[in-house]
Design a protein around this motif. Structure first.
Motif, PDB file in Angstrom:
ATOM      1  N   UNK A  30       0.863  -1.183   0.000  1.00 17.39           N
ATOM      2  CA  UNK A  30       0.000   0.000   0.000  1.00 17.39           C
ATOM      3  C   UNK A  30       0.900   1.234   0.000  1.00 17.39           C
ATOM      4  N   UNK A  31       1.280   1.738  -1.196  1.00 15.67           N
ATOM      5  CA  UNK A  31       2.205   2.872  -1.268  1.00 15.67           C
ATOM      6  C   UNK A  31       1.615   4.192  -0.775  1.00 15.67           C
ATOM      7  N   UNK A  32       0.282   4.283  -0.754  1.00 14.54           N
ATOM      8  CA  UNK A  32      -0.390   5.500  -0.279  1.00 14.54           C
ATOM      9  C   UNK A  32      -1.786   5.122   0.198  1.00 14.54           C
ATOM     10  N   UNK A  33      -2.417   5.997   0.929  1.00 12.10           N
ATOM     11  CA  UNK A  33      -3.775   5.741   1.403  1.00 12.10           C
ATOM     12  C   UNK A  33      -4.708   5.551   0.210  1.00 12.10           C
ATOM     13  N   UNK A  34      -5.472   4.479   0.222  1.00 11.25           N
ATOM     14  CA  UNK A  34      -6.438   4.220  -0.846  1.00 11.25           C
ATOM     15  C   UNK A  34      -5.853   3.593  -2.095  1.00 11.25           C
ATOM     16  N   UNK A  35      -4.599   3.154  -2.055  1.00 10.60           N
ATOM     17  CA  UNK A  35      -3.971   2.513  -3.217  1.00 10.60           C
ATOM     18  C   UNK A  35      -3.314   1.212  -2.762  1.00 10.60           C
ATOM     19  N   UNK A  36      -3.588   0.129  -3.482  1.00  8.09           N
ATOM     20  CA  UNK A  36      -2.964  -1.170  -3.215  1.00  8.09           C
ATOM     21  C   UNK A  36      -2.302  -1.685  -4.485  1.00  8.09           C
ATOM     22  N   UNK A  37      -1.159  -2.335  -4.319  1.00  7.98           N
ATOM     23  CA  UNK A  37      -0.448  -2.972  -5.422  1.00  7.98           C
ATOM     24  C   UNK A  37      -0.178  -4.419  -5.012  1.00  7.98           C
ATOM     25  N   UNK A  38      -0.626  -5.370  -5.827  1.00 14.69           N
ATOM     26  CA  UNK A  38      -0.406  -6.793  -5.582  1.00 14.69           C
ATOM     27  C   UNK A  38       0.344  -7.377  -6.772  1.00 14.69           C
ATOM     28  N   UNK A  39       1.379  -8.170  -6.501  1.00 13.88           N
ATOM     29  CA  UNK A  39       2.143  -8.827  -7.563  1.00 13.88           C
ATOM     30  C   UNK A  39       2.316 -10.294  -7.170  1.00 13.88           C
TER      31      UNK A  39
END
Length: 100
Positions: free
Chosen positions: A11-20
């Motif tokens: 979660x690089x910022x509030x309200x953003x998710x990155x999954x790999x």
């Protein structure tokens, strides 16, 4: 013969998710058409919540090379009549989700 996966969620910022997800499927030795070569796959998902109950996501599957290699090593697919290929070529999808 074996499968291995590695998944990371960030979660690089509030309200953003990155999954790999990285996946490796080992060579499957066999006869009667069941042999398969080893292959790797990379999937990714980026999600953003513009509102508390709304999610927008961009999803990519098989991003590393775009080849559908899960069945590339099968010598004789006609020998396995009930086999249904399930791997996906490189793909990019959008998703909108609303919770209520």
């Amino acid at each position: 013969s074996h499968g291995t996966s590695l998944r990371t969620c960030w979660a690089p910022a509030a309200g953003i998710d990155v999954d790999v997800t990285l996946r490796h499927m080992g060579r499957l030795p066999g006869d009667a058409g069941w042999a398969r070569i080893a292959y790797n796959s990379v999937d990714a998902r980026i999600a953003w919540w513009p509102r508390k109950n709304v999610e927008l996501a961009l999803i990519g599957q098989n991003l590393n090379n775009g080849a559908c290699t899960a069945y590339a090593g099968i010598v004789n697919p006609e020998a396995v009549p009930l086999m249904v290929p399930t791997c996906l070529p490189r793909s990019l999808m959008g998703q909108i989700r609303a919770d209520f």
